[in-house]
Design an enzyme around this catalytic site. Structure first.
Site, PDB file in Angstrom:
ATOM      1  N   SER A 142     109.604  20.399  91.762  1.00 27.55           N
ATOM      2  CA  SER A 142     109.393  21.608  91.015  1.00 27.55           C
ATOM      3  C   SER A 142     107.906  22.020  91.246  1.00 27.55           C
ATOM      4  O   SER A 142     106.925  21.273  91.517  1.00 27.55           O
ATOM      5  CB  SER A 142     109.595  21.206  89.481  1.00 27.55           C
ATOM      6  N   LYS A 143     107.636  23.287  90.955  1.00 24.08           N
ATOM      7  CA  LYS A 143     106.517  23.713  91.217  1.00 24.08           C
ATOM      8  C   LYS A 143     105.399  23.211  90.383  1.00 24.08           C
ATOM      9  O   LYS A 143     104.221  23.018  90.444  1.00 24.08           O
ATOM     10  CB  LYS A 143     106.338  25.292  90.978  1.00 24.08           C
ATOM     11  N   ARG A 144     105.871  22.514  88.956  1.00 23.95           N
ATOM     12  CA  ARG A 144     104.901  21.958  88.034  1.00 23.95           C
ATOM     13  C   ARG A 144     103.992  20.805  88.974  1.00 23.95           C
ATOM     14  O   ARG A 144     102.941  20.371  88.126  1.00 23.95           O
ATOM     15  CB  ARG A 144     105.535  21.205  86.872  1.00 23.95           C
ATOM     16  N   GLN A 145     104.618  20.323  89.813  1.00 19.86           N
ATOM     17  CA  GLN A 145     104.171  18.876  90.315  1.00 19.86           C
ATOM     18  C   GLN A 145     103.467  19.166  91.781  1.00 19.86           C
ATOM     19  O   GLN A 145     103.059  18.113  92.589  1.00 19.86           O
ATOM     20  CB  GLN A 145     105.001  17.671  90.450  1.00 19.86           C
TER      21      GLN A 145
END
Length: 502
Positions: free
Chosen positions: A261-264
């Site tokens: 995901s874009k969070r990581q």
């Protein structure tokens, strides 16, 4: 399906950037179609108008074209790379929806969003899986709603959706190419919406119809679509159509095994392109996220043609695939090492020209942009750069005068007599008949040996003065490429600016 020409498709929604997982899906569809001598098609699933993002479709197609995944059919107007658009096929879906209504496999539903939410919350409190409560299922289909009430609502112009009626107590089964046999109980399947109140079909409905009409033989997609399989298979059954074969790809995972995901980190293909990763490295890397050639095969660097030749769905694993940026970086380096010099120069020359337009350069511009000079830089730096643009940005001292000198390196390498040694060595460089790597090395060693010094006493200061930094390729080869005039100028300037330690 026996004997049919293989046809696969990639069907993204125009809701944003192309996710690396989306590129993998497109790539596997492309590889399988090419391997089997079949067709690869692109279809834009734009039936959810509320999520449509301006420019997303163009960006998706541009990225796919950049990756070399060009489709075999281009039905849309305005170019050779146009896809099928579901928004242009609404009449087709409406006709098939009428057929389901007439056959008793679908019904009108007038439930409001507030009613649906209230029902969902109640079921969750009761520990039940949220499903539509079939309030509007007609009496003729086993429900409790009188047909007269449905007719009344239709005549009043009340907004509605059309739902599929899922048969009670049936088992839905299919054989997944990657995962083997999978079975679903109809008790877990909701009466999905087929047509929304805006007249557009849902993904599930339009996708099944198009996959049949476009004669796709294999549907290769991510495992997140597995829960939708029973809904799709029931539609195939209602229409009396033979389903295609299905292959559901494993998830892409972060190193901690959480879903990518874009969070990581970056998940858009465009982000990696902008960072300088090449098409060859990205495609190669994406191909290995779930597929391998088999035990005993140690090859990791593949061209697109090699991937087509060796790819098989049977070699795609079930387990999630770890997205490891170190592996992508390693692959990029392998391609840089093997890439023809002319190809690299074609990429870096525009970067250099742009840099030269904004920075002062004492070197001869015609010389440093020439094929001959750039070839010397490329061959010297191949093993040391991670991206093609770094032949200019990481190796800027080949094109621009150092504006500063690495402070910590100066403190470490400069002694009280360093400038004096440099001043004595300058005439040697000025008069050196052979200003080549071998000639410079021989002259330096001949200069320090009688003084009882190690070569490093001059090597490190010379590198810092010539490049501004304490690291890089072979000093002697670097000085040869820079040339006598630039080297002497940089040494003199550095000696004037660097203070000798007290």
């Amino acid at each position: 399906m026996v004997g049919k020409r293989v046809r696969t498709r990639f069907a993204p929604s125009p809701t944003g950037y192309l996710h690396v997982g989306g590129l993998r899906t497109a790539l596997y569809n492309y590889l399988f179609a090419r391997k089997m001598g079949g067709d690869f098609i692109i279809r834009i699933e734009d039936t959810d108008q509320s999520r449509k993002v301006e420019g997303a479709q163009q960006n998706l197609l541009k990225t796919l074209e950049w990756a070399g995944l060009v489709p075999d059919e281009s039905p849309s107007k305005g170019g050779d790379f146009g896809p099928y658009l579901q928004s242009e096929r609404l009449e087709i879906y409406a006709g098939y929806c009428r057929q389901l209504l007439e056959d008793g496999n679908a019904y009108y539903c007038f439930a409001t969003s507030e009613e649906l939410d209230e029902n969902r919350q109640l079921q969750m409190k009761q520990g039940l899986q949220p499903k539509y409560n079939r309030k509007w299922l007609p009496e003729s289909m086993g429900g409790t709603m009188p047909e007269s009430e449905t007719k009344k609502m239709l005549e009043s112009g009340a907004p509605y959706v059309i739902r599929m009626k899922v048969p009670d107590y049936v088992s839905v089964w299919f054989e997944d190419i990657i995962r083997g046999p999978i079975e679903f109980d109809s008790a877990t399947i909701d009466d999905q919406v087929l047509m929304k109140s805006d007249g557009f079909p849902t993904y599930h409905f339009a996708s099944v119809i198009d996959d049949h009409l476009m004669e796709f033989t294999h549907i290769i997609r991510g495992e997140e679509w597995l829960p939708s399989m029973p809904k799709h298979l029931l539609l195939y059954e209602f229409f009396g159509w033979e389903p295609p074969k299905f292959a559901h790809l494993p998830l892409l995972l972060n190193p901690d095994r959480s879903k990518l995901s874009k969070r990581q980190g970056d998940v858009a293909v465009e982000d990696y392109i902008n960072k300088g990763y090449s098409r060859e490295a990205i495609v190669n890397f994406i191909a290995l996220l779930g597929w391998n050639e088999g035990e005993g095969c140690e090859q990791e660097v593949y061209s697109l043609d090699e991937l087509v030749e060796r790819f098989s769905l049977e070699r795609v694993g079930k387990a999630g695939s770890i997205f490891t940026i170190d592996k992508l970086n390693w692959l990029e380096k392998q391609y840089i090492k093997e890439r023809p010099v002319a190809k690299i120069i074609e990429t870096i020359r525009p970067i250099l020209e742009e840099e030269l337009s904004s920075k002062a350069c004492l070197l001869d511009r015609q010389t440093i942009t020439s094929d001959a000079y750039l070839t010397e830089v490329v061959e010297l730096m191949r093993e040391r750069v991670g991206f093609e643009h770094e032949f200019v940005t990481f190796s800027s001292y080949f094109f621009f005068e150092p504006e500063s000198w690495e402070e910590e390196a100066v403190k470490k390498r400069w002694k009280a007599d360093t400038n004096q040694l440099l001043a004595e060595f300058l005439p040697v460089l000025e008069t050196l008949p052979d200003f080549t790597a071998d000639g410079i090395e021989a002259a330096l060693k001949a200069f320090v040996e009688p003084k009882g010094l190690k070569a490093a006493e001059l090597i490190h200061p010379l590198r810092i003065l010539a490049s501004g930094v304490s690291f890089g390729p072979s000093l002697y080869h670097m000085l040869e490429v820079l040339g006598r005039e630039a080297v002497l100028r940089r040494i003199r300037k550095g000696m004037e600016c660097i203070s000798v330690p007290a």
